[in-house]
Design a protein around this motif. Sequence first.
Motif, PDB file in Angstrom:
ATOM      1  N   ALA A 223      34.083 -19.750  63.036  1.00 46.49           N
ATOM      2  CA  ALA A 223      35.299 -19.599  62.991  1.00 46.49           C
ATOM      3  C   ALA A 223      36.087 -19.925  61.892  1.00 46.49           C
ATOM      4  O   ALA A 223      37.586 -18.851  61.853  1.00 46.49           O
ATOM      5  N   ILE A 224      36.390 -20.806  61.865  1.00 47.25           N
ATOM      6  CA  ILE A 224      36.806 -22.036  60.920  1.00 47.25           C
ATOM      7  C   ILE A 224      36.923 -21.321  59.388  1.00 47.25           C
ATOM      8  O   ILE A 224      37.933 -20.482  59.149  1.00 47.25           O
ATOM      9  N   GLY A 225      35.252 -20.679  59.044  1.00 43.64           N
ATOM     10  CA  GLY A 225      35.857 -20.140  57.535  1.00 43.64           C
ATOM     11  C   GLY A 225      36.103 -18.981  58.014  1.00 43.64           C
ATOM     12  O   GLY A 225      36.932 -18.642  56.673  1.00 43.64           O
ATOM     13  N   ALA A 226      35.945 -18.125  58.924  1.00 42.92           N
ATOM     14  CA  ALA A 226      36.471 -16.695  58.658  1.00 42.92           C
ATOM     15  C   ALA A 226      37.935 -16.637  58.858  1.00 42.92           C
ATOM     16  O   ALA A 226      38.490 -15.735  58.763  1.00 42.92           O
ATOM     17  N   SER A 227      38.410 -17.937  59.576  1.00 45.25           N
ATOM     18  CA  SER A 227      39.734 -17.714  59.506  1.00 45.25           C
ATOM     19  C   SER A 227      40.090 -18.215  58.263  1.00 45.25           C
ATOM     20  O   SER A 227      41.316 -17.039  57.729  1.00 45.25           O
ATOM     21  N   GLN A 228      39.521 -19.180  58.088  1.00 46.79           N
ATOM     22  CA  GLN A 228      40.468 -19.338  56.352  1.00 46.79           C
ATOM     23  C   GLN A 228      40.465 -17.968  55.561  1.00 46.79           C
ATOM     24  O   GLN A 228      41.074 -18.312  54.676  1.00 46.79           O
ATOM     25  N   ARG A 229      39.598 -17.242  56.003  1.00 51.93           N
ATOM     26  CA  ARG A 229      39.388 -15.929  55.059  1.00 51.93           C
ATOM     27  C   ARG A 229      40.255 -14.925  55.735  1.00 51.93           C
ATOM     28  O   ARG A 229      39.461 -13.802  55.409  1.00 51.93           O
ATOM     29  N   ASP A 230      41.515 -15.239  57.285  1.00 54.69           N
ATOM     30  CA  ASP A 230      42.348 -14.105  57.147  1.00 54.69           C
ATOM     31  C   ASP A 230      41.338 -13.321  57.961  1.00 54.69           C
ATOM     32  O   ASP A 230      41.466 -12.066  57.907  1.00 54.69           O
ATOM     33  N   SER A 231      39.775 -13.414  58.719  1.00 56.35           N
ATOM     34  CA  SER A 231      39.329 -12.247  59.215  1.00 56.35           C
ATOM     35  C   SER A 231      39.181 -12.991  61.223  1.00 56.35           C
ATOM     36  O   SER A 231      38.960 -13.787  61.692  1.00 56.35           O
ATOM     37  N   ALA A 232      40.590 -12.772  61.354  1.00 57.90           N
ATOM     38  CA  ALA A 232      40.298 -12.966  62.787  1.00 57.90           C
ATOM     39  C   ALA A 232      39.990 -12.689  64.314  1.00 57.90           C
ATOM     40  O   ALA A 232      39.307 -13.361  64.604  1.00 57.90           O
ATOM     41  N   MET A 233      39.504 -11.097  63.684  1.00 59.69           N
ATOM     42  CA  MET A 233      38.496 -11.336  64.916  1.00 59.69           C
ATOM     43  C   MET A 233      36.532 -11.853  64.829  1.00 59.69           C
ATOM     44  O   MET A 233      36.316 -12.493  66.202  1.00 59.69           O
ATOM     45  N   LEU A 234      36.479 -11.858  63.415  1.00 55.62           N
ATOM     46  CA  LEU A 234      34.871 -12.746  63.195  1.00 55.62           C
ATOM     47  C   LEU A 234      35.854 -14.014  63.790  1.00 55.62           C
ATOM     48  O   LEU A 234      34.935 -14.668  64.392  1.00 55.62           O
ATOM     49  N   SER A 235      36.136 -14.261  63.262  1.00 52.61           N
ATOM     50  CA  SER A 235      36.973 -15.820  64.228  1.00 52.61           C
ATOM     51  C   SER A 235      37.049 -16.060  65.446  1.00 52.61           C
ATOM     52  O   SER A 235      36.110 -16.690  65.826  1.00 52.61           O
ATOM     53  N   MET A 236      37.290 -15.060  65.782  1.00 54.47           N
ATOM     54  CA  MET A 236      37.697 -15.459  67.659  1.00 54.47           C
ATOM     55  C   MET A 236      36.323 -15.264  67.941  1.00 54.47           C
ATOM     56  O   MET A 236      35.767 -15.569  69.046  1.00 54.47           O
ATOM     57  N   THR A 237      35.262 -14.467  67.418  1.00 55.95           N
ATOM     58  CA  THR A 237      33.917 -13.624  68.282  1.00 55.95           C
ATOM     59  C   THR A 237      32.770 -14.821  67.882  1.00 55.95           C
ATOM     60  O   THR A 237      33.065 -15.262  68.968  1.00 55.95           O
ATOM     61  N   ALA A 238      33.681 -16.200  67.022  1.00 59.18           N
ATOM     62  CA  ALA A 238      32.291 -16.738  66.857  1.00 59.18           C
ATOM     63  C   ALA A 238      33.349 -17.966  67.488  1.00 59.18           C
ATOM     64  O   ALA A 238      31.869 -18.891  67.888  1.00 59.18           O
ATOM     65  N   VAL A 239      34.380 -18.576  68.099  1.00 61.47           N
ATOM     66  CA  VAL A 239      34.961 -18.617  68.675  1.00 61.47           C
ATOM     67  C   VAL A 239      34.740 -18.203  70.382  1.00 61.47           C
ATOM     68  O   VAL A 239      33.648 -19.420  72.037  1.00 61.47           O
ATOM     69  N   VAL A 240      34.138 -17.377  70.736  1.00 64.71           N
ATOM     70  CA  VAL A 240      33.409 -16.540  72.636  1.00 64.71           C
ATOM     71  C   VAL A 240      32.102 -16.733  72.243  1.00 64.71           C
ATOM     72  O   VAL A 240      31.950 -17.509  73.340  1.00 64.71           O
ATOM     73  N   ALA A 241      31.261 -17.049  71.121  1.00 63.14           N
ATOM     74  CA  ALA A 241      30.386 -17.274  71.370  1.00 63.14           C
ATOM     75  C   ALA A 241      30.289 -19.033  71.281  1.00 63.14           C
ATOM     76  O   ALA A 241      29.013 -19.459  72.268  1.00 63.14           O
ATOM     77  N   ALA A 242      30.455 -19.679  71.019  1.00 65.34           N
ATOM     78  CA  ALA A 242      30.372 -21.221  70.867  1.00 65.34           C
ATOM     79  C   ALA A 242      30.430 -21.258  72.506  1.00 65.34           C
ATOM     80  O   ALA A 242      29.830 -22.104  73.089  1.00 65.34           O
ATOM     81  N   VAL A 243      31.488 -20.240  72.990  1.00 61.99           N
ATOM     82  CA  VAL A 243      31.827 -21.313  74.228  1.00 61.99           C
ATOM     83  C   VAL A 243      30.779 -20.112  75.389  1.00 61.99           C
ATOM     84  O   VAL A 243      30.470 -21.527  76.230  1.00 61.99           O
ATOM     85  N   ALA A 244      29.726 -19.182  75.420  1.00 62.55           N
ATOM     86  CA  ALA A 244      28.932 -18.831  75.840  1.00 62.55           C
ATOM     87  C   ALA A 244      27.847 -19.545  75.757  1.00 62.55           C
ATOM     88  O   ALA A 244      27.237 -20.053  76.802  1.00 62.55           O
ATOM     89  N   VAL A 245      27.618 -19.809  74.343  1.00 62.70           N
ATOM     90  CA  VAL A 245      26.794 -20.712  74.529  1.00 62.70           C
ATOM     91  C   VAL A 245      26.656 -22.331  74.850  1.00 62.70           C
ATOM     92  O   VAL A 245      25.982 -22.861  75.414  1.00 62.70           O
ATOM     93  N   ALA A 246      27.318 -22.673  75.005  1.00 63.44           N
ATOM     94  CA  ALA A 246      27.991 -23.769  76.151  1.00 63.44           C
ATOM     95  C   ALA A 246      28.276 -24.075  77.311  1.00 63.44           C
ATOM     96  O   ALA A 246      27.777 -24.587  78.284  1.00 63.44           O
ATOM     97  N   ALA A 247      28.397 -22.846  77.906  1.00 62.64           N
ATOM     98  CA  ALA A 247      28.705 -22.463  79.454  1.00 62.64           C
ATOM     99  C   ALA A 247      26.538 -22.081  79.599  1.00 62.64           C
ATOM    100  O   ALA A 247      26.352 -22.827  80.972  1.00 62.64           O
ATOM    101  N   VAL A 248      26.414 -21.927  78.717  1.00 59.36           N
ATOM    102  CA  VAL A 248      24.704 -21.022  79.377  1.00 59.36           C
ATOM    103  C   VAL A 248      24.307 -22.932  79.647  1.00 59.36           C
ATOM    104  O   VAL A 248      23.076 -23.145  79.960  1.00 59.36           O
ATOM    105  N   ALA A 249      24.281 -23.998  78.190  1.00 59.44           N
ATOM    106  CA  ALA A 249      23.733 -25.069  78.142  1.00 59.44           C
ATOM    107  C   ALA A 249      24.425 -25.617  79.458  1.00 59.44           C
ATOM    108  O   ALA A 249      22.975 -26.165  80.234  1.00 59.44           O
TER     109      ALA A 249
END
Length: 259
Positions: A223-249
Amino acid sequence: MTTAPAARSNAPSVTTWRWVAAVLAVSQLVASPVSRAVNGEFLKSGATNQALITPAGYAFSLWGLITLLSSVTAVAIVRYGLGSPWETDALIDASVVFVGFSVWLTVAAQDWLWASVVVFIVMAAALAHIMWLLVRHREELTCPRWLAVLATVSFGLYLGWSSIAVFANVTAALIAAGWSASGAGWQLAVLLAASLTAVVATVLLRGTPGYVAGVLWALVAIAIGASQRDSAMLSMTAVVAAVAVAAVAVWQQVRARTR
């Protein structure tokens, strides 16, 4: 009458593999600095570092913790053993992983990116089998509880990071083959595949903390790497994925405690 002889005949094999795994685990601590001395910081250049979903640079420091923890775990197993009927299988898998780490450093330094993908797939498969045994057959362990926890955390962290690395290396290999490094669409597909794999594995491994920590470290860094490369969509996708994994755990942990 047949149980004792069988156990005696199997003991040398288990002992041998304990030592093999320990030596190979410790060799990882040497492999990384040797590779840097010979090949330089090769991960900071080339296709490996061009993808939009490349983790932020700080994230790769996790390798130091992973190799240290796996070495400590392997040495502790030499002393105490896991004491399970599948210990030899787990140690063979661990040995494959530890050799794989050194092989990966070698092939990655040469920009043999598809070979790097294959190495990570083999490592992830071996780690997944180890974690399946440690999580799904924990009741068969007779080692001290602290060692069972250490092994589960160490190999879980290793698997979490390595499983995401499979997809990162596929992305790098495709870029080297001519795919656009700035193409957000196809990299989104890779990231979604990695995220789905992580969620499924989190369920299968019952939200074990080591694995979840490794995955979350990777996804947040992406998410941070994508943000540094100006890809907000990919950055947000990674954040949502992280939240999903944490919630399932969390759900898996709560479910296990209420059974």
